[in-house]
Motif scaffolding. Structure first.
Motif, PDB file in Angstrom:
ATOM      1  N   MET A   1       5.355  12.056 -14.321  1.00  0.00           N
ATOM      2  CA  MET A   1       4.459  11.286 -13.888  1.00  0.00           C
ATOM      3  C   MET A   1       3.459  10.750 -14.785  1.00  0.00           C
ATOM      4  N   GLY A   2       2.992  11.430 -15.891  1.00  0.00           N
ATOM      5  CA  GLY A   2       2.441  10.731 -16.815  1.00  0.00           C
ATOM      6  C   GLY A   2       3.112   9.723 -17.618  1.00  0.00           C
ATOM      7  N   ARG A   3       4.515   9.930 -17.952  1.00  0.00           N
ATOM      8  CA  ARG A   3       5.172   8.686 -18.676  1.00  0.00           C
ATOM      9  C   ARG A   3       5.174   7.678 -17.652  1.00  0.00           C
ATOM     10  N   CYS A   4       5.326   7.884 -16.464  1.00  0.00           N
ATOM     11  CA  CYS A   4       5.649   6.540 -15.720  1.00  0.00           C
ATOM     12  C   CYS A   4       4.244   5.837 -15.714  1.00  0.00           C
ATOM     13  N   MET A   5       3.034   6.728 -15.689  1.00  0.00           N
ATOM     14  CA  MET A   5       1.753   5.868 -15.464  1.00  0.00           C
ATOM     15  C   MET A   5       1.597   5.154 -16.883  1.00  0.00           C
ATOM     16  N   LYS A   6       1.872   5.734 -18.009  1.00  0.00           N
ATOM     17  CA  LYS A   6       1.944   5.010 -19.216  1.00  0.00           C
ATOM     18  C   LYS A   6       2.617   3.881 -19.200  1.00  0.00           C
ATOM     19  N   TYR A   7       3.704   3.907 -18.727  1.00  0.00           N
ATOM     20  CA  TYR A   7       4.737   2.728 -18.701  1.00  0.00           C
ATOM     21  C   TYR A   7       3.971   1.590 -17.840  1.00  0.00           C
ATOM     22  N   LEU A   8       3.608   2.064 -16.645  1.00  0.00           N
ATOM     23  CA  LEU A   8       2.977   1.055 -15.833  1.00  0.00           C
ATOM     24  C   LEU A   8       1.508   0.350 -16.556  1.00  0.00           C
ATOM     25  N   ILE A   9       0.959   1.103 -17.180  1.00  0.00           N
ATOM     26  CA  ILE A   9      -0.404   0.505 -17.915  1.00  0.00           C
ATOM     27  C   ILE A   9       0.151  -0.301 -19.105  1.00  0.00           C
ATOM     28  N   ARG A  10       1.184   0.072 -19.628  1.00  0.00           N
ATOM     29  CA  ARG A  10       1.524  -0.779 -20.838  1.00  0.00           C
ATOM     30  C   ARG A  10       1.981  -2.142 -20.439  1.00  0.00           C
ATOM     31  N   ASN A  11       2.770  -2.012 -19.370  1.00  0.00           N
ATOM     32  CA  ASN A  11       3.384  -3.317 -18.979  1.00  0.00           C
ATOM     33  C   ASN A  11       2.123  -4.310 -18.380  1.00  0.00           C
ATOM     34  N   LEU A  12       1.178  -3.629 -17.712  1.00  0.00           N
ATOM     35  CA  LEU A  12       0.335  -4.315 -16.954  1.00  0.00           C
ATOM     36  C   LEU A  12      -0.852  -5.067 -17.791  1.00  0.00           C
ATOM     37  N   MET A  13      -1.051  -4.297 -19.083  1.00  0.00           N
ATOM     38  CA  MET A  13      -1.900  -4.761 -20.124  1.00  0.00           C
ATOM     39  C   MET A  13      -2.130  -6.439 -20.406  1.00  0.00           C
ATOM     40  N   PRO A  14      -0.995  -6.971 -20.513  1.00  0.00           N
ATOM     41  CA  PRO A  14      -0.984  -8.387 -20.708  1.00  0.00           C
ATOM     42  C   PRO A  14      -1.583  -9.149 -19.653  1.00  0.00           C
ATOM     43  N   GLU A  15      -1.234  -8.562 -18.198  1.00  0.00           N
ATOM     44  CA  GLU A  15      -1.542  -9.156 -17.026  1.00  0.00           C
ATOM     45  C   GLU A  15      -3.140  -9.085 -16.990  1.00  0.00           C
ATOM     46  N   LEU A  16      -3.700  -7.966 -17.349  1.00  0.00           N
ATOM     47  CA  LEU A  16      -5.502  -7.730 -17.281  1.00  0.00           C
ATOM     48  C   LEU A  16      -5.912  -8.715 -17.960  1.00  0.00           C
ATOM     49  N   LYS A  17      -5.395  -9.324 -19.208  1.00  0.00           N
ATOM     50  CA  LYS A  17      -6.125 -10.303 -19.797  1.00  0.00           C
ATOM     51  C   LYS A  17      -6.362 -11.474 -18.896  1.00  0.00           C
ATOM     52  N   ILE A  18      -5.712 -11.906 -17.916  1.00  0.00           N
ATOM     53  CA  ILE A  18      -5.578 -12.758 -17.189  1.00  0.00           C
ATOM     54  C   ILE A  18      -6.955 -12.747 -16.546  1.00  0.00           C
ATOM     55  N   ILE A  19      -7.071 -11.534 -15.900  1.00  0.00           N
ATOM     56  CA  ILE A  19      -8.135 -11.081 -14.639  1.00  0.00           C
ATOM     57  C   ILE A  19      -9.397 -10.595 -15.481  1.00  0.00           C
ATOM     58  N   LYS A  20      -9.592 -10.883 -16.616  1.00  0.00           N
ATOM     59  CA  LYS A  20     -10.681 -10.315 -17.212  1.00  0.00           C
ATOM     60  C   LYS A  20     -12.081 -10.521 -16.550  1.00  0.00           C
ATOM     61  N   LYS A  21     -12.338 -11.797 -16.251  1.00  0.00           N
ATOM     62  CA  LYS A  21     -13.698 -12.015 -15.752  1.00  0.00           C
ATOM     63  C   LYS A  21     -14.092 -11.557 -14.346  1.00  0.00           C
ATOM     64  N   PRO A  22     -13.014 -11.297 -13.517  1.00  0.00           N
ATOM     65  CA  PRO A  22     -13.522 -10.687 -12.227  1.00  0.00           C
ATOM     66  C   PRO A  22     -13.540  -9.377 -12.412  1.00  0.00           C
ATOM     67  N   LEU A  23     -12.603  -8.874 -13.402  1.00  0.00           N
ATOM     68  CA  LEU A  23     -12.620  -7.301 -13.356  1.00  0.00           C
ATOM     69  C   LEU A  23     -13.835  -6.950 -14.192  1.00  0.00           C
ATOM     70  N   PHE A  24     -14.255  -7.640 -14.996  1.00  0.00           N
ATOM     71  CA  PHE A  24     -15.656  -7.222 -15.898  1.00  0.00           C
ATOM     72  C   PHE A  24     -17.039  -7.388 -14.605  1.00  0.00           C
ATOM     73  N   ILE A  25     -16.789  -8.274 -13.938  1.00  0.00           N
ATOM     74  CA  ILE A  25     -18.036  -8.348 -13.039  1.00  0.00           C
ATOM     75  C   ILE A  25     -17.925  -7.277 -12.116  1.00  0.00           C
TER      76      ILE A  25
END
Length: 160
Positions: A1-25
């Motif tokens: 389960m830990g490896r799967c979560m790391k894989y998911l987080i690693r692949n979603l990091m570029p996507e999180l840059k796009i939603i930086k403002k609403p996420l920060f707020i």
């Protein structure tokens, strides 16, 4: 389960840059929401203490403080919910666009052999699941940990 979560987080990091403002707020709003949440039992405690001392006028002031805190809490939670949903929808839009672009690059033999309904269901459900996990699940876990630790610390304060 830990490896799967790391894989998911690693692949979603570029996507999180796009939603930086609403996420920060939305993350920034957790602190006042937490403070308002823990202030309500304290205000009630002070009001009850004033009532026990037969000082009814001061208890009215605490009742007013309680309703102001409640009103502010509702408003801030609505704003936070809006920004979390906005972040989730931006994430879904971006994931679907990338998936659609990737499908267009696949060879026709793959599309001929794959059932269309299966492919469309996979595309729409996977993106929606990630957005749901993001907007409701993962961010709420951080908030719950923050609220519980703050409540534990505030339960040790003396109201006398």
């Amino acid at each position: 389960m830990g490896r799967c979560m790391k894989y998911l987080i690693r692949n979603l990091m570029p996507e999180l840059k796009i939603i930086k403002k609403p996420l920060f707020i939305s993350l920034l709003l957790y602190f006042p929401i937490t403070l308002l949440s823990i202030s309500q039992p304290l205000i009630i405690g002070y009001a009850i203490h004033q009532l026990s001392l037969q000082q009814i006028e001061k208890s009215y002031t605490y009742a007013l403080f309680f309703f102001i805190a409640l009103f502010l809490l509702v408003i801030l939670e609505l704003i936070q919910g809006f920004y979390l949903q906005k972040a989730g929808q931006l994430l879904v839009r971006n994931l679907r666009s990338k998936a659609f672009a990737r499908i267009q690059k696949l060879p026709m033999s793959f599309i001929d052999n794959m059932q269309l309904g299966k492919l469309l269901t996979r595309l729409s459900n996977d993106a929606e699941s990630v957005a749901e996990l993001f907007s409701m699940g993962a961010v709420q876990i951080v908030a719950d940990i923050d609220r519980k630790s703050t409540r534990l610390n505030s339960s040790h304060t003396d109201i006398s």
